[in-house]
Design a protein around this motif. Structure first.
Motif, PDB file in Angstrom:
ATOM      1  N   TYR A  25     -23.492  35.241  30.569  1.00  0.00           N
ATOM      2  CA  TYR A  25     -23.743  33.954  31.223  1.00  0.00           C
ATOM      3  C   TYR A  25     -23.527  32.793  30.257  1.00  0.00           C
ATOM      4  O   TYR A  25     -24.016  32.799  29.128  1.00  0.00           O
ATOM      5  CB  TYR A  25     -25.168  33.934  31.765  1.00  0.00           C
ATOM      6  CG  TYR A  25     -25.638  32.564  32.199  1.00  0.00           C
ATOM      7  CD1 TYR A  25     -25.005  31.887  33.237  1.00  0.00           C
ATOM      8  CD2 TYR A  25     -26.736  31.952  31.583  1.00  0.00           C
ATOM      9  CE1 TYR A  25     -25.434  30.628  33.643  1.00  0.00           C
ATOM     10  CE2 TYR A  25     -27.186  30.715  31.989  1.00  0.00           C
ATOM     11  CZ  TYR A  25     -26.532  30.045  33.019  1.00  0.00           C
ATOM     12  OH  TYR A  25     -26.966  28.809  33.414  1.00  0.00           O
ATOM     13  N   ARG A  29     -20.003  26.987  31.964  1.00  0.00           N
ATOM     14  CA  ARG A  29     -18.875  27.430  32.781  1.00  0.00           C
ATOM     15  C   ARG A  29     -19.206  27.447  34.280  1.00  0.00           C
ATOM     16  O   ARG A  29     -18.385  27.862  35.093  1.00  0.00           O
ATOM     17  CB  ARG A  29     -18.433  28.826  32.356  1.00  0.00           C
ATOM     18  CG  ARG A  29     -17.894  28.911  30.928  1.00  0.00           C
ATOM     19  CD  ARG A  29     -17.321  30.285  30.670  1.00  0.00           C
ATOM     20  NE  ARG A  29     -16.142  30.514  31.502  1.00  0.00           N
ATOM     21  CZ  ARG A  29     -14.887  30.420  31.063  1.00  0.00           C
ATOM     22  NH1 ARG A  29     -14.653  30.098  29.802  1.00  0.00           N
ATOM     23  NH2 ARG A  29     -13.866  30.656  31.862  1.00  0.00           N
ATOM     24  N   ALA A  30     -20.413  27.043  34.628  1.00  0.00           N
ATOM     25  CA  ALA A  30     -20.827  27.087  36.036  1.00  0.00           C
ATOM     26  C   ALA A  30     -19.950  26.172  36.892  1.00  0.00           C
ATOM     27  O   ALA A  30     -19.667  25.028  36.513  1.00  0.00           O
ATOM     28  CB  ALA A  30     -22.288  26.679  36.163  1.00  0.00           C
ATOM     29  N   TRP A  31     -19.527  26.703  38.038  1.00  0.00           N
ATOM     30  CA  TRP A  31     -18.730  25.907  38.978  1.00  0.00           C
ATOM     31  C   TRP A  31     -19.593  24.781  39.533  1.00  0.00           C
ATOM     32  O   TRP A  31     -20.804  24.947  39.737  1.00  0.00           O
ATOM     33  CB  TRP A  31     -18.220  26.792  40.110  1.00  0.00           C
ATOM     34  CG  TRP A  31     -17.128  26.173  40.933  1.00  0.00           C
ATOM     35  CD1 TRP A  31     -17.233  25.679  42.191  1.00  0.00           C
ATOM     36  CD2 TRP A  31     -15.760  25.986  40.541  1.00  0.00           C
ATOM     37  NE1 TRP A  31     -16.023  25.205  42.635  1.00  0.00           N
ATOM     38  CE2 TRP A  31     -15.095  25.380  41.632  1.00  0.00           C
ATOM     39  CE3 TRP A  31     -15.037  26.278  39.381  1.00  0.00           C
ATOM     40  CZ2 TRP A  31     -13.742  25.050  41.600  1.00  0.00           C
ATOM     41  CZ3 TRP A  31     -13.687  25.960  39.348  1.00  0.00           C
ATOM     42  CH2 TRP A  31     -13.053  25.350  40.448  1.00  0.00           C
ATOM     43  N   ARG A  32     -18.988  23.654  39.786  1.00  0.00           N
ATOM     44  CA  ARG A  32     -19.727  22.488  40.252  1.00  0.00           C
ATOM     45  C   ARG A  32     -20.506  22.795  41.529  1.00  0.00           C
ATOM     46  O   ARG A  32     -19.965  23.363  42.480  1.00  0.00           O
ATOM     47  CB  ARG A  32     -18.778  21.315  40.505  1.00  0.00           C
ATOM     48  CG  ARG A  32     -19.475  20.057  41.014  1.00  0.00           C
ATOM     49  CD  ARG A  32     -18.491  18.908  41.195  1.00  0.00           C
ATOM     50  NE  ARG A  32     -19.163  17.737  41.739  1.00  0.00           N
ATOM     51  CZ  ARG A  32     -19.288  17.473  43.041  1.00  0.00           C
ATOM     52  NH1 ARG A  32     -18.769  18.315  43.920  1.00  0.00           N
ATOM     53  NH2 ARG A  32     -19.914  16.389  43.458  1.00  0.00           N
ATOM     54  N   ILE A 151     -11.219  28.257  40.611  1.00  0.00           N
ATOM     55  CA  ILE A 151     -12.503  28.913  40.848  1.00  0.00           C
ATOM     56  C   ILE A 151     -12.361  30.425  40.674  1.00  0.00           C
ATOM     57  O   ILE A 151     -11.348  31.015  41.059  1.00  0.00           O
ATOM     58  CB  ILE A 151     -13.039  28.575  42.260  1.00  0.00           C
ATOM     59  CG1 ILE A 151     -14.497  29.041  42.419  1.00  0.00           C
ATOM     60  CG2 ILE A 151     -12.149  29.160  43.345  1.00  0.00           C
ATOM     61  CD1 ILE A 151     -15.150  28.572  43.714  1.00  0.00           C
ATOM     62  N   ARG A 154     -16.554  34.401  37.678  1.00  0.00           N
ATOM     63  CA  ARG A 154     -17.331  34.068  36.479  1.00  0.00           C
ATOM     64  C   ARG A 154     -18.005  32.709  36.639  1.00  0.00           C
ATOM     65  O   ARG A 154     -19.192  32.559  36.326  1.00  0.00           O
ATOM     66  CB  ARG A 154     -16.419  34.071  35.249  1.00  0.00           C
ATOM     67  CG  ARG A 154     -17.190  33.827  33.955  1.00  0.00           C
ATOM     68  CD  ARG A 154     -16.279  33.834  32.740  1.00  0.00           C
ATOM     69  NE  ARG A 154     -17.036  33.718  31.512  1.00  0.00           N
ATOM     70  CZ  ARG A 154     -16.495  33.662  30.309  1.00  0.00           C
ATOM     71  NH1 ARG A 154     -15.168  33.719  30.170  1.00  0.00           N
ATOM     72  NH2 ARG A 154     -17.259  33.553  29.232  1.00  0.00           N
ATOM     73  N   SER A 155     -17.269  31.733  37.140  1.00  0.00           N
ATOM     74  CA  SER A 155     -17.837  30.387  37.296  1.00  0.00           C
ATOM     75  C   SER A 155     -18.820  30.320  38.460  1.00  0.00           C
ATOM     76  O   SER A 155     -19.856  29.646  38.373  1.00  0.00           O
ATOM     77  CB  SER A 155     -16.725  29.357  37.476  1.00  0.00           C
ATOM     78  OG  SER A 155     -15.895  29.671  38.576  1.00  0.00           O
ATOM     79  N   ALA A 158     -21.997  32.040  37.301  1.00  0.00           N
ATOM     80  CA  ALA A 158     -22.755  31.164  36.406  1.00  0.00           C
ATOM     81  C   ALA A 158     -23.534  30.117  37.199  1.00  0.00           C
ATOM     82  O   ALA A 158     -24.667  29.767  36.849  1.00  0.00           O
ATOM     83  CB  ALA A 158     -21.816  30.492  35.411  1.00  0.00           C
TER      84      ALA A 158
END
Length: 238
Positions: A25, A29-32, A151, A154-155, A158
């Motif tokens: 984690y 890198r988390a997607w919006r 996208i 992984r993102s 996260a």
């Protein structure tokens, strides 16, 4: 509360024969997250996960056994979002390591429900989720724009882990995404079992009489370690 441990172990055994991609984690890198549900029209969609006649499954298991969730990570079995060219079978599983929920079963149950409900409050941009609690399905419509922007699981994973960590009881999260159709149908059966455990907990904590001979949830009590003890413990408490 370790009622879901056997589910986690059995699910890992089911997936043991397949190759997985793993990512630690990274919140950066988390997607919006849009903060609210987004409508992706069919004309703007690239494809759907678990859509149409494709099997789909979704469930969450909470445990306080650190060995079962050793770290925050994302696993993928099957193709990633940029690799897909059409609708596919889909499963999303969440294994959550909780802190000590204490000896009060009712408070522990409510904490577990709050952790489960996090999934309804994560809204990755271009990733429209439809969840059916009755059928334990999760369908996702991906926008063409999100695919073009890169996208991937992984993102998205996260983003979900980031959401779960907003709950103070969540210590670690393992998010599992599956687009391999060979196991999704079997995971649908597992999802029903998880739902059965949750319904049995509700049954117990609402103080339903312990007439096991006439209870349609008896198979769950018989199979899940600790469930029967909780049931009769609540009766004696009352």
């Amino acid at each position: 509360m370790e009622l879901y441990n056997s589910i986690i172990t059995a699910t890992r055994a089911l997936l043991s024969g397949a190759d997985a991609r793993r990512w630690d984690y990274d919140g950066a890198r988390a997607w919006r997250d849009t903060g609210e549900s987004e409508l992706v029209m069919l004309r703007d969609a690239a494809f759907e996960l678990g859509g149409g006649n494709c099997p789909s499954a979704n469930f969450t298991c909470v445990t306080s056994d650190e060995s079962l969730v050793p770290k925050d990570e994302i696993l993928l079995y099957g193709k990633d979002l940029p690799e897909l060219r059409g609708d596919v079978s889909f499963a999303r599983l969440a294994f959550l390591l909780s802190d000590d929920l204490g000896g009060d079963d009712e408070a522990a149950y409510q904490a577990i429900r709050d952790m489960e409900f996090v999934k309804y409050h994560v809204f990755p941009e271009g990733y429209m989720v439809r969840i059916s609690s009755e059928s334990n399905r999760e369908q996702v419509r991906l926008s063409k724009a999100a695919i073009a922007r890169g996208i991937d699981f992984r993102s998205v994973g996260a983003a979900y882990i980031k959401g779960y960590h907003k709950n103070p009881h969540v210590r670690r999260v393992q998010l599992v995404f599956i687009t391999d159709s060979s196991v999704v149908a079997e995971l649908g059966k597992t999802a029903k079992k998880v739902d059965g455990i949750t319904r049995t907990l509700t049954h117990i904590l609402e103080g339903i009489p312990t007439d096991c001979g006439s209870c349609d949830l008896k198979p769950i009590c018989d199979e899940v370690e600790g469930m029967r003890e909780m049931h009769f413990g609540m009766k004696n408490k009352g």
